[in-house]
Scaffold this motif. Structure first.
Motif, PDB file in Angstrom:
ATOM      1  N   MET A  50      41.254  33.509  49.490  1.00 29.89           N
ATOM      2  CA  MET A  50      40.743  32.984  50.759  1.00 29.89           C
ATOM      3  C   MET A  50      41.658  31.892  51.302  1.00 29.89           C
ATOM      4  O   MET A  50      41.956  31.850  52.506  1.00 29.89           O
ATOM      5  CB  MET A  50      39.344  32.432  50.560  1.00 29.89           C
ATOM      6  CG  MET A  50      38.740  31.747  51.781  1.00 29.89           C
ATOM      7  SD  MET A  50      37.416  30.617  51.319  1.00 29.89           S
ATOM      8  CE  MET A  50      38.329  29.268  50.549  1.00 29.89           C
ATOM      9  N   LEU A  51      42.141  30.992  50.426  1.00 34.97           N
ATOM     10  CA  LEU A  51      43.024  29.917  50.881  1.00 34.97           C
ATOM     11  C   LEU A  51      44.298  30.484  51.500  1.00 34.97           C
ATOM     12  O   LEU A  51      44.758  30.013  52.545  1.00 34.97           O
ATOM     13  CB  LEU A  51      43.372  28.992  49.705  1.00 34.97           C
ATOM     14  CG  LEU A  51      42.213  28.174  49.120  1.00 34.97           C
ATOM     15  CD1 LEU A  51      42.710  27.321  47.954  1.00 34.97           C
ATOM     16  CD2 LEU A  51      41.563  27.286  50.180  1.00 34.97           C
ATOM     17  N   GLY A  52      44.873  31.508  50.857  1.00 35.14           N
ATOM     18  CA  GLY A  52      46.063  32.136  51.418  1.00 35.14           C
ATOM     19  C   GLY A  52      45.779  32.803  52.744  1.00 35.14           C
ATOM     20  O   GLY A  52      46.568  32.705  53.696  1.00 35.14           O
ATOM     21  N   PHE A  53      44.642  33.479  52.822  1.00 40.17           N
ATOM     22  CA  PHE A  53      44.243  34.163  54.051  1.00 40.17           C
ATOM     23  C   PHE A  53      44.050  33.164  55.190  1.00 40.17           C
ATOM     24  O   PHE A  53      44.449  33.423  56.331  1.00 40.17           O
ATOM     25  CB  PHE A  53      42.943  34.930  53.796  1.00 40.17           C
ATOM     26  CG  PHE A  53      42.518  35.828  54.916  1.00 40.17           C
ATOM     27  CD1 PHE A  53      43.015  37.113  55.029  1.00 40.17           C
ATOM     28  CD2 PHE A  53      41.590  35.400  55.848  1.00 40.17           C
ATOM     29  CE1 PHE A  53      42.617  37.954  56.055  1.00 40.17           C
ATOM     30  CE2 PHE A  53      41.173  36.225  56.881  1.00 40.17           C
ATOM     31  CZ  PHE A  53      41.689  37.516  56.982  1.00 40.17           C
ATOM     32  N   LEU A  54      43.464  32.013  54.889  1.00 43.13           N
ATOM     33  CA  LEU A  54      43.208  31.015  55.930  1.00 43.13           C
ATOM     34  C   LEU A  54      44.499  30.456  56.523  1.00 43.13           C
ATOM     35  O   LEU A  54      44.521  30.039  57.686  1.00 43.13           O
ATOM     36  CB  LEU A  54      42.352  29.872  55.373  1.00 43.13           C
ATOM     37  CG  LEU A  54      40.906  30.205  55.020  1.00 43.13           C
ATOM     38  CD1 LEU A  54      40.196  28.967  54.477  1.00 43.13           C
ATOM     39  CD2 LEU A  54      40.151  30.759  56.216  1.00 43.13           C
ATOM     40  N   VAL A  55      45.582  30.458  55.741  1.00 38.00           N
ATOM     41  CA  VAL A  55      46.855  29.954  56.258  1.00 38.00           C
ATOM     42  C   VAL A  55      47.345  30.827  57.413  1.00 38.00           C
ATOM     43  O   VAL A  55      47.695  30.332  58.493  1.00 38.00           O
ATOM     44  CB  VAL A  55      47.927  29.894  55.148  1.00 38.00           C
ATOM     45  CG1 VAL A  55      49.292  29.538  55.737  1.00 38.00           C
ATOM     46  CG2 VAL A  55      47.537  28.877  54.082  1.00 38.00           C
ATOM     47  N   THR A  56      47.387  32.155  57.183  1.00 33.41           N
ATOM     48  CA  THR A  56      47.941  33.045  58.211  1.00 33.41           C
ATOM     49  C   THR A  56      46.900  33.506  59.226  1.00 33.41           C
ATOM     50  O   THR A  56      47.264  33.933  60.324  1.00 33.41           O
ATOM     51  CB  THR A  56      48.582  34.285  57.565  1.00 33.41           C
ATOM     52  OG1 THR A  56      47.711  34.810  56.562  1.00 33.41           O
ATOM     53  CG2 THR A  56      49.912  33.940  56.943  1.00 33.41           C
ATOM     54  N   ALA A  57      45.625  33.440  58.878  1.00 35.34           N
ATOM     55  CA  ALA A  57      44.588  33.936  59.786  1.00 35.34           C
ATOM     56  C   ALA A  57      43.867  32.828  60.547  1.00 35.34           C
ATOM     57  O   ALA A  57      43.147  33.120  61.500  1.00 35.34           O
ATOM     58  CB  ALA A  57      43.556  34.758  59.002  1.00 35.34           C
ATOM     59  N   VAL A  58      44.048  31.557  60.140  1.00 44.48           N
ATOM     60  CA  VAL A  58      43.402  30.441  60.847  1.00 44.48           C
ATOM     61  C   VAL A  58      44.420  29.373  61.240  1.00 44.48           C
ATOM     62  O   VAL A  58      44.567  29.046  62.426  1.00 44.48           O
ATOM     63  CB  VAL A  58      42.278  29.806  59.988  1.00 44.48           C
ATOM     64  CG1 VAL A  58      41.707  28.576  60.686  1.00 44.48           C
ATOM     65  CG2 VAL A  58      41.175  30.813  59.739  1.00 44.48           C
ATOM     66  N   ALA A  59      45.146  28.837  60.242  1.00 49.42           N
ATOM     67  CA  ALA A  59      46.093  27.750  60.546  1.00 49.42           C
ATOM     68  C   ALA A  59      47.206  28.220  61.474  1.00 49.42           C
ATOM     69  O   ALA A  59      47.563  27.523  62.430  1.00 49.42           O
ATOM     70  CB  ALA A  59      46.688  27.201  59.246  1.00 49.42           C
ATOM     71  N   LEU A  60      47.734  29.409  61.209  1.00 49.95           N
ATOM     72  CA  LEU A  60      48.838  29.904  62.035  1.00 49.95           C
ATOM     73  C   LEU A  60      48.405  30.215  63.476  1.00 49.95           C
ATOM     74  O   LEU A  60      49.107  29.836  64.425  1.00 49.95           O
ATOM     75  CB  LEU A  60      49.470  31.125  61.374  1.00 49.95           C
ATOM     76  CG  LEU A  60      50.880  31.478  61.837  1.00 49.95           C
ATOM     77  CD1 LEU A  60      51.843  30.323  61.597  1.00 49.95           C
ATOM     78  CD2 LEU A  60      51.375  32.735  61.121  1.00 49.95           C
ATOM     79  N   PRO A  61      47.264  30.885  63.691  1.00 49.84           N
ATOM     80  CA  PRO A  61      46.797  31.050  65.074  1.00 49.84           C
ATOM     81  C   PRO A  61      46.551  29.724  65.792  1.00 49.84           C
ATOM     82  O   PRO A  61      46.833  29.601  66.986  1.00 49.84           O
ATOM     83  CB  PRO A  61      45.491  31.843  64.919  1.00 49.84           C
ATOM     84  CG  PRO A  61      45.681  32.598  63.663  1.00 49.84           C
ATOM     85  CD  PRO A  61      46.466  31.685  62.760  1.00 49.84           C
ATOM     86  N   LEU A  62      46.024  28.730  65.056  1.00 54.70           N
ATOM     87  CA  LEU A  62      45.853  27.409  65.674  1.00 54.70           C
ATOM     88  C   LEU A  62      47.202  26.830  66.072  1.00 54.70           C
ATOM     89  O   LEU A  62      47.364  26.296  67.177  1.00 54.70           O
ATOM     90  CB  LEU A  62      45.142  26.457  64.705  1.00 54.70           C
ATOM     91  CG  LEU A  62      45.035  24.996  65.172  1.00 54.70           C
ATOM     92  CD1 LEU A  62      44.289  24.895  66.493  1.00 54.70           C
ATOM     93  CD2 LEU A  62      44.369  24.127  64.107  1.00 54.70           C
ATOM     94  N   LEU A  63      48.188  26.967  65.180  1.00 56.37           N
ATOM     95  CA  LEU A  63      49.527  26.483  65.505  1.00 56.37           C
ATOM     96  C   LEU A  63      50.120  27.238  66.693  1.00 56.37           C
ATOM     97  O   LEU A  63      50.880  26.668  67.479  1.00 56.37           O
ATOM     98  CB  LEU A  63      50.445  26.603  64.285  1.00 56.37           C
ATOM     99  CG  LEU A  63      50.205  25.600  63.155  1.00 56.37           C
ATOM    100  CD1 LEU A  63      51.099  25.919  61.963  1.00 56.37           C
ATOM    101  CD2 LEU A  63      50.451  24.170  63.631  1.00 56.37           C
ATOM    102  N   SER A  64      49.781  28.524  66.826  1.00 58.48           N
ATOM    103  CA  SER A  64      50.294  29.283  67.971  1.00 58.48           C
ATOM    104  C   SER A  64      49.719  28.747  69.277  1.00 58.48           C
ATOM    105  O   SER A  64      50.427  28.664  70.294  1.00 58.48           O
ATOM    106  CB  SER A  64      49.982  30.778  67.810  1.00 58.48           C
ATOM    107  OG  SER A  64      48.608  31.053  68.001  1.00 58.48           O
ATOM    108  N   VAL A  65      48.444  28.358  69.256  1.00 59.98           N
ATOM    109  CA  VAL A  65      47.840  27.738  70.441  1.00 59.98           C
ATOM    110  C   VAL A  65      48.479  26.382  70.701  1.00 59.98           C
ATOM    111  O   VAL A  65      48.774  26.018  71.845  1.00 59.98           O
ATOM    112  CB  VAL A  65      46.311  27.604  70.267  1.00 59.98           C
ATOM    113  CG1 VAL A  65      45.699  26.839  71.426  1.00 59.98           C
ATOM    114  CG2 VAL A  65      45.668  28.979  70.150  1.00 59.98           C
ATOM    115  N   LEU A  66      48.720  25.607  69.626  1.00 61.68           N
ATOM    116  CA  LEU A  66      49.374  24.309  69.777  1.00 61.68           C
ATOM    117  C   LEU A  66      50.810  24.473  70.270  1.00 61.68           C
ATOM    118  O   LEU A  66      51.311  23.644  71.040  1.00 61.68           O
ATOM    119  CB  LEU A  66      49.362  23.550  68.443  1.00 61.68           C
ATOM    120  CG  LEU A  66      47.991  23.108  67.935  1.00 61.68           C
ATOM    121  CD1 LEU A  66      48.119  22.416  66.588  1.00 61.68           C
ATOM    122  CD2 LEU A  66      47.298  22.197  68.930  1.00 61.68           C
ATOM    123  N   ALA A  67      51.474  25.559  69.839  1.00 63.76           N
ATOM    124  CA  ALA A  67      52.841  25.823  70.302  1.00 63.76           C
ATOM    125  C   ALA A  67      52.862  26.028  71.813  1.00 63.76           C
ATOM    126  O   ALA A  67      53.764  25.545  72.510  1.00 63.76           O
ATOM    127  CB  ALA A  67      53.413  27.048  69.589  1.00 63.76           C
TER     128      ALA A  67
END
Length: 458
Positions: A50-67
């Motif tokens: 789950m922790l690995g999944f949250l990196v690419t499925a939650v943190a990365l999409p958030l970073l894409s919005v921040l980008a």
């Protein structure tokens, strides 16, 4: 324009509506089926996965919005612009093709049909049923997206709250009476020692980091309609709403992955998360569960489909203005309808190689965009990082192809080269070291070149 049309701070209700729209755009077909399947594969190791999944499925999409916010961009084209217009346009087309008519958007129709509707039909009706369902599905998506001004209202205020109500009714039943203890369930071999990295790679399947870049123009347009028309204030609203939306999605992922692991107490590992979800609903709700499942899946996938077709049409109309938004929208919906009728299994099988190719580029471009104020969006930094990422990304794509490609003579030779030369290739992270080398060289050039230039002039 130096001032917003609406100079008052947005209300909590406004933020809720924008966050709800972002949630609806992100949370679609794959966001239900892939975390459930991950939980089944990981079993007792569900937490690390789950922790690995949250990196690419939650943190990365958030970073894409921040980008999008940090660079004051209006879409995926602007994210790639430091590398030149040819790269930016190519990257935009590849992103939209992948999350659009080739893979992502057709999947929004095939998943609810395969999981929710097909089990209610005789086997002989499967193909004509998919044909009719997908036709109606994309007609509705076209009608909702036809008026751009209606996207925010349709998604944020109507469909998304209804979807959440249906989903939480299932969660409530599952949490009050679990099928079994997640920590006691078996895991497949790959998850015994590399649960985190396998969860990380499974997060690619949601396509949300790619979608976050593509949805940028839709989100920026919606925030402008609330009166925040200057780039700085628009960026702040987008970033804040993105944080709320991705946090809510992360909470749902935790529940879905845990739920998937508990199913192993009653069911065998399923072929995909759609089957698992069908089993869960049937277990808790019996016959009525099928109807609820079909409704839930159709609603959540329709919200995502609307966002995808609208973002596609908006971006392509912007860069190819001779063709109107509505014509692009029509082409997108028709192409997605055609691809959907190849079936869910075929779509998933052929989407994986493209995701393995595009995700490394997306990740480095997102991180470069977020950090870009530190090096003034220097094209040299971008060029070196992306250039060093290219070879590993291409090799990852070849390895992920179906056997007809990956097990060919050339495919085996390239895979052997990849595993012998590039670190971390066994866990799908072979792009990391080359990208870091490119970053060190690029940043070194950016900060040291002016120093040497001044010294040379003196």
């Amino acid at each position: 324009m130096n001032q917003d049309l609406n100079q008052k701070p947005l209300s909590k209700k406004d933020y809720f509506v924008v966050s709800s729209m972002l949630f609806a755009l992100f949370f679609g077909a794959g966001n239900l089926i892939f975390p459930l399947h991950l939980g089944q594969m990981a079993g007792a190791h569900w937490f690390l996965a789950m922790l690995g999944f949250l990196v690419t499925a939650v943190a990365l999409p958030l970073l894409s919005v921040l980008a999008i916010s940090v660079t004051k961009s209006e879409g995926v084209y602007d994210i790639g612009k430091p590398l030149g217009p040819v790269f930016a346009l190519t990257f935009m087309v590849l992103i939209h093709a992948t999350i659009g008519p080739l893979f992502g958007t057709p999947r929004t129709a095939t998943v609810p049909f395969t999981v929710g509707v097909q089990p209610l039909l005789p086997e002989s009706w499967a193909r004509p049923g998919l044909l009719l369902f997908s036709a109606l599905f994309f007609v509705f998506a076209f009608l909702i997206a036809y008026q751009e001004s209606n996207i925010l209202n349709s998604l944020g205020k109507i469909l998304n709250p209804l979807f959440l109500l249906l989903l939480f009714s299932i969660f409530l039943l599952a949490f009050t009476s679990p099928m079994g203890k997640a920590a006691a369930q078996p895991a497949i071999t790959e998850y015994h020692h590399a649960a985190f990295f396998n969860g990380f790679l499974q997060g690619y399947n949601t396509m949300d980091a790619l979608a976050g870049l593509a949805f940028g123009v839709t989100v920026v347009t919606a925030v402008r309609q609330l009166g925040k028309t200057t780039p700085s204030s628009n960026a702040k609203v987008t970033a804040k709403a993105g944080l709320f939306a991705t946090a809510a999605i992360g909470i749902l992922y935790v529940g879905l992955i845990w739920l998937g692991a508990t199913t192993l107490a009653h069911f065998k590992l399923s072929a995909d998360g759609g089957v698992a979800f069908n089993q869960i609903v049937t277990f808790y709700m019996g016959g009525i569960g099928h109807a609820l499942l079909a409704t839930l899946m159709t609603l959540t996938c329709l919200t995502t489909a609307v966002g995808l077709v609208a973002a596609f049409a908006q971006d392509f109309h912007k860069h190819f203005p001779k063709i109107s938004y509505h014509v692009w929208l029509s082409l997108m919906c028709f192409a997605s309808f055609v691809t959907a009728n190849f079936g869910l299994d075929t779509i998933i099988e052929w989407s994986t190689p493209m995701l393995m190719f595009l995700y490394p580029f997306a990740m480095v471009l997102i991180l470069l965009s977020v950090c870009s104020p530190l090096f003034d969006r220097d094209p040299v930094v971008y060029g070196l990082v992306v250039g060093f990422t290219t070879i590993p990304a291409l090799l990852d794509m070849v390895t992920a192809f179906p056997p007809v490609v990956s097990q060919s003579g050339l495919g085996k030779a390239l895979t052997a080269f990849q595993q012998s030369v590039l670190p971390f290739s066994g866990i799908g992270m072979d792009w990391v070291v080359p990208a870091l080398v490119g970053a060190v060289l690029g940043l070194g050039y950016h900060f040291l070149h002016p120093v040497f230039s001044r010294a040379y002039q003196n």
